[in-house]
Scaffold this motif. Sequence first.
Motif, mmCIF file in Angstrom:
data_model
loop_
_atom_site.group_PDB
_atom_site.id
_atom_site.type_symbol
_atom_site.label_atom_id
_atom_site.label_comp_id
_atom_site.label_asym_id
_atom_site.label_seq_id
_atom_site.Cartn_x
_atom_site.Cartn_y
_atom_site.Cartn_z
ATOM 1 N N TYR A 1 -6.786 -19.974 25.553
ATOM 2 C CA TYR A 1 -6.492 -21.153 26.367
ATOM 3 C C TYR A 1 -5.266 -20.915 27.247
ATOM 4 N N GLU B 1 -10.204 -36.977 32.100
ATOM 5 C CA GLU B 1 -9.509 -35.823 32.678
ATOM 6 C C GLU B 1 -8.325 -36.261 33.529
ATOM 7 N N LYS C 1 -10.558 -28.685 30.142
ATOM 8 C CA LYS C 1 -10.288 -27.256 30.369
ATOM 9 C C LYS C 1 -10.874 -26.402 29.247
ATOM 10 N N THR D 1 -5.358 -20.938 31.322
ATOM 11 C CA THR D 1 -4.784 -22.097 32.020
ATOM 12 C C THR D 1 -3.316 -21.941 32.399
ATOM 13 N N ASP E 1 -7.289 -33.824 29.865
ATOM 14 C CA ASP E 1 -7.195 -32.607 30.677
ATOM 15 C C ASP E 1 -7.375 -31.342 29.832
#
Length: 382
Positions: free
Chosen positions: A299, A35, A48, A303, A44
Amino acid sequence: MNFNRNTALASSLALVLGFATPVFADIKIGSTISETGPASFLGDPEAKTLKMLVEEINAAGGVNGEKINLILYDDGGDPNKARTFATRLVEDDKVVAVIGGTTTGTSMAIIPVFEDAEIPFISLAGAIEIIDPVRPHTFKTPHTDRMACAKIFEDMKKNGITKIGMISGSDGFGASMHKQCLQIIGEYGIQVLADETYSPADADMTPQLTNIKSKAGVQAVLNPGFGQGPAIVTRNYAQLALGLPLYQSHGVASDGFIELAGAKAAEGVRLPGTALLVASLLPENDPQRSVVVAYKAAYEKATGKPVSTFGGYAHDALRILVDAIKRAGSTEPSAIRDAIEGTHGLVGTTGTVTMSAKDHLGLDLSAFRMLRIENGGWKIVE
C-alpha cells in the motif's frame, strides 16, 4: 473485429451448451465508498486498497481464470447517494457481490437493496447493527463497536478504573457505540458519572469536557466517535489539562488521527486497534505478521501514504470475497454467499476470520490489540 466475432461465437456456443454465463465474462464486483466528503479519511484508503488489490489479482491471472471488473462509486458519505449507487450496481451493473458502506449510515441505507436482490454484501463499517441480527446476505470486516467497548472496559478494569465520563459523537457510529458501551459496562463494575454528546459539526467540545471535569470521582474519559470530532475532543482535553486517561474508539485508529489531533495532545491516548498499526512490533511467530507487513509495504509503495486500519478493512473484505469465489468455483451470488459464510481460518489485517450461519463477522475479542499513542506513534500496551 476478430475479437467481436469470436466473442459472439463463444456466447452462441455457450447458449447452445446451456452455460449460464458468457465464456469471457469478467467477475463484476461492486463498491460504494465514501472516497470524498467528511468520511474520506476512511473511504479514501479503502478505495485505494480495492483498486490496488484488484490490479494485483488481475495481473496474476484473476480468480479461477477470470478477471475482476471493479465497479466503484463515490457516495461522499451520503446515505441517499449510497442507496442510489447500490440500486445501480444491482439493476444496471449486474454485480455478483458488493464491498462498501464506509460508514454505519451508508451501510444501513444500502443493506435492504442487497438483501432484496440476494447479492452478498461485505460492509466496511463498525456498528454491530450491521450484522446483529444476522441477515442472510450481509457481512462485515471491522470489529464491532460492542467489541471495542469490551476491549476498553477490560483495560480500564485491569487498571483499577471504576468511574468514568463519556463524551460521544451523535453520528451513527458514535450513537451506536455509546449504546453498546452502556449495555455492557455493568459487567465490568464501571459506572458512568457524566455522559455528554457532540454533533459532527461541533468545532469545540470544551463545554462538555468542562462538565465532565467538574464531576467528582471521574477516573478516565471515553470518547465513542470517529471523524474530526475525536481529534477536537483530544485537543480540548489537553488544553483543559484534565490529567486523566483518555480512551478513544477503533474508529480513529490511524496515523491521520494523530496528525489531526497533534502528537503532543494525543500523547497517552488509548484505544483498541488492529495488528496493522503495529506491524513492525509483532513477534515473528504472530500469524498476522506476514499478512500485515505485506499489505503495509504494498500500500505504501503504491500510494506513497501511510497504511491505515480502514484500508485494512477493505483488504480483508476483498480477500474474503476472492477466497469465497475460489472455493465456490462459481460466480453465482448464492454460491458466493454460502462460501463467504463458510470462511474458516482466513488470516487478515483485522484478525483470523471464521464465519458461520450465526456469525457474519468471524472475529473474537483477541483480534483487537490495546494500543497507546506514544511519541507520535503506536505502542502495544498488553
